[in-house]
Design an enzyme around this catalytic site. Structure first.
Site, PDB file in Angstrom:
ATOM      1  N   HIS A   1       0.812  -1.225   0.000  1.00 52.29           N
ATOM      2  CA  HIS A   1       0.000   0.000   0.000  1.00 52.29           C
ATOM      3  C   HIS A   1       0.843   1.272   0.000  1.00 52.29           C
ATOM      4  O   HIS A   1       0.512   2.257   0.665  1.00 52.29           O
ATOM      5  CB  HIS A   1      -0.957   0.001   1.186  1.00 52.29           C
TER       6      HIS A   1
ATOM      7  N   HIS B   1      -9.508   1.503   1.068  1.00 54.41           N
ATOM      8  CA  HIS B   1      -9.394   0.345   1.961  1.00 54.41           C
ATOM      9  C   HIS B   1     -10.470   0.387   3.056  1.00 54.41           C
ATOM     10  O   HIS B   1     -10.187   0.098   4.221  1.00 54.41           O
ATOM     11  CB  HIS B   1      -7.998   0.311   2.581  1.00 54.41           C
TER      12      HIS B   1
ATOM     13  N   GLU C   1     -11.383  -4.031  -2.787  1.00 53.12           N
ATOM     14  CA  GLU C   1     -10.538  -2.995  -3.381  1.00 53.12           C
ATOM     15  C   GLU C   1     -10.425  -3.159  -4.899  1.00 53.12           C
ATOM     16  O   GLU C   1      -9.651  -3.994  -5.372  1.00 53.12           O
ATOM     17  CB  GLU C   1      -9.136  -3.056  -2.785  1.00 53.12           C
TER      18      GLU C   1
END
Length: 382
Positions: free
Chosen positions: A128, A202, A342
């Site tokens: 991420h 998220h 996602e």
């Protein structure tokens, strides 16, 4: 004249009614960071009882309140009540993740013959965006609009070399809510140098309510994908596209998450401690949007359809919610208490042949659109 006056009065009444029904955007402050900077918040509300609060820290969904089939409202998004809790428990909750959502093997990639290294924050991999990704920075609020579709746009300028990524990347995140109960998230990004981009949201969802004791494993999920990308023990894709047919990854027909989420007969479930995989919805980013998933809670009747222009859907069953922190309802968040969906480019795409393109060139605009079509209707049939 009387008829004209009557028509004028009706027009005024109709305008007043439509104005009253229009979605609204309200600014507030969600506390201060340790350096004294205020954290703006914007709450979007429509006339159907749905509201969402977006905070500028991480451009994050802090709450999403909606009614159930009986009209009872609950907050279905995991989150914290104070900015201090977000700083103490950085678990990507509700956050915008990037520059590169998901994992990059070894945190390493090549562009134009040059190798770039990003921080390793997931054992041997980058996750991420790195140790200080988009989820851990304060975004600027650049636009707030009232209905008929209420919206807030936030911006972050990531400098050249940020977390090892090349190019100055300018990112806009727009959240909007309309009167049809559509929550839309749109990410746009431009660069001044060739780079890689994969931005997603998220948000953790529990359609029974973020403080509900029954968790999210009873949620019924549909994912219209024929294949998924299996992973190695470090959760990096192997490069295969494996058929879902006959496996625990087959959600082409509605099925409760908990039916096989702990099925250790599939090594992929062991690697992920549940579902933490990318489903192949398409092979490239598209101009419009396509159905990524349907999620329904038989208990509350709440559900949503998720639509996006992205080729992949990372479905994560909350396997690493470890009971060490709690949320807004003062209930501890445990494994399986919520799920994450996602839409994105495939994990490690920059290092995998045949995966969708993750490069962004100067003059191009990266765009990820996600539409949550929220409903409070009858429960899904199994």
């Amino acid at each position: 004249m009387k008829n004209i006056a009557a028509l004028g009065a009706l027009a005024i009444m109709a305008f007043a009614a439509s104005a009253a029904d229009a979605a609204t955007a309200k600014r507030s402050t969600f506390g201060k960071l340790p350096d004294g900077r205020a954290v703006p918040a914007v709450t979007l509300t429509n006339a159907r009882g749905v509201s969402t609060t977006i905070i500028a820290y991480g451009a994050s969904i802090q709450s999403l309140v909606m009614p159930d089939r009986a009209g009872k409202k609950a907050d279905i998004a995991l989150g914290h009540s104070t900015i201090d809790d977000y700083l103490k428990h950085p678990n990507f909750i509700g956050a915008t993740v990037g520059r590169f959502a998901n994992r990059i093997a070894g945190g390493r990639f090549e562009l134009g013959g040059r190798t770039y290294q990003t921080p390793l924050n997931d054992k041997t991999n980058a996750l991420h965006g790195g140790t200080v990704g988009f989820d851990k920075v304060l975004w600027d609020v650049v636009s707030v609009r009232n209905g008929p579709t209420a919206s807030v746009t936030l911006r972050y300028v990531s400098p050249d070399g940020d977390q090892g990524y090349p190019g100055t990347l300018t990112v806009d995140a727009t959240y909007s809510l309309d009167e049809r109960n559509n929550l839309t998230i749109e990410y746009k990004a431009t660069t001044d140098k060739t780079t890689i981009v994969n931005i997603s949201n998220h948000a953790y969802w529990n359609l029974s309510g973020e403080g509900a004791s029954n968790g999210a494993m009873g949620h019924v999920v549909t994912i219209p994908a024929e294949t998924y990308t299996p992973v190695d023990a470090t959760l990096i894709p192997t490069g295969q596209l494996r058929p879902v047919a006959g496996t625990v990854f087959d959600f082409r027909r509605p099925r409760a998450i908990g039916d096989r989420v702990r099925d250790a007969s599939d090594q992929q479930i062991v690697y992920g401690r549940g579902y933490d995989h990318n489903w192949v919805i398409g092979r490239k980013v598209i101009a419009g949007t396509q159905l990524m998933a349907r999620v329904a809670d038989p208990v509350s009747g709440r559900s949503f359809e998720l639509w996006s222009n992205q080729p992949g859907l990372q479905f994560y069953s909350g396997n690493f919610l470890d009971g060490t922190f709690w949320g807004k309802a003062k209930k501890i968040y445990r494994e399986g208490d919520a799920i994450v969906m996602e839409p994105q480019i495939f994990p490690d795409a920059i290092n995998q042949k045949g995966f969708p393109e993750a490069r962004l060139e100067p003059g191009q605009t990266y765009r990820n659109v996600m539409v949550y079509k929220l409903s409070s209707g009858a429960p899904a049939r199994r």
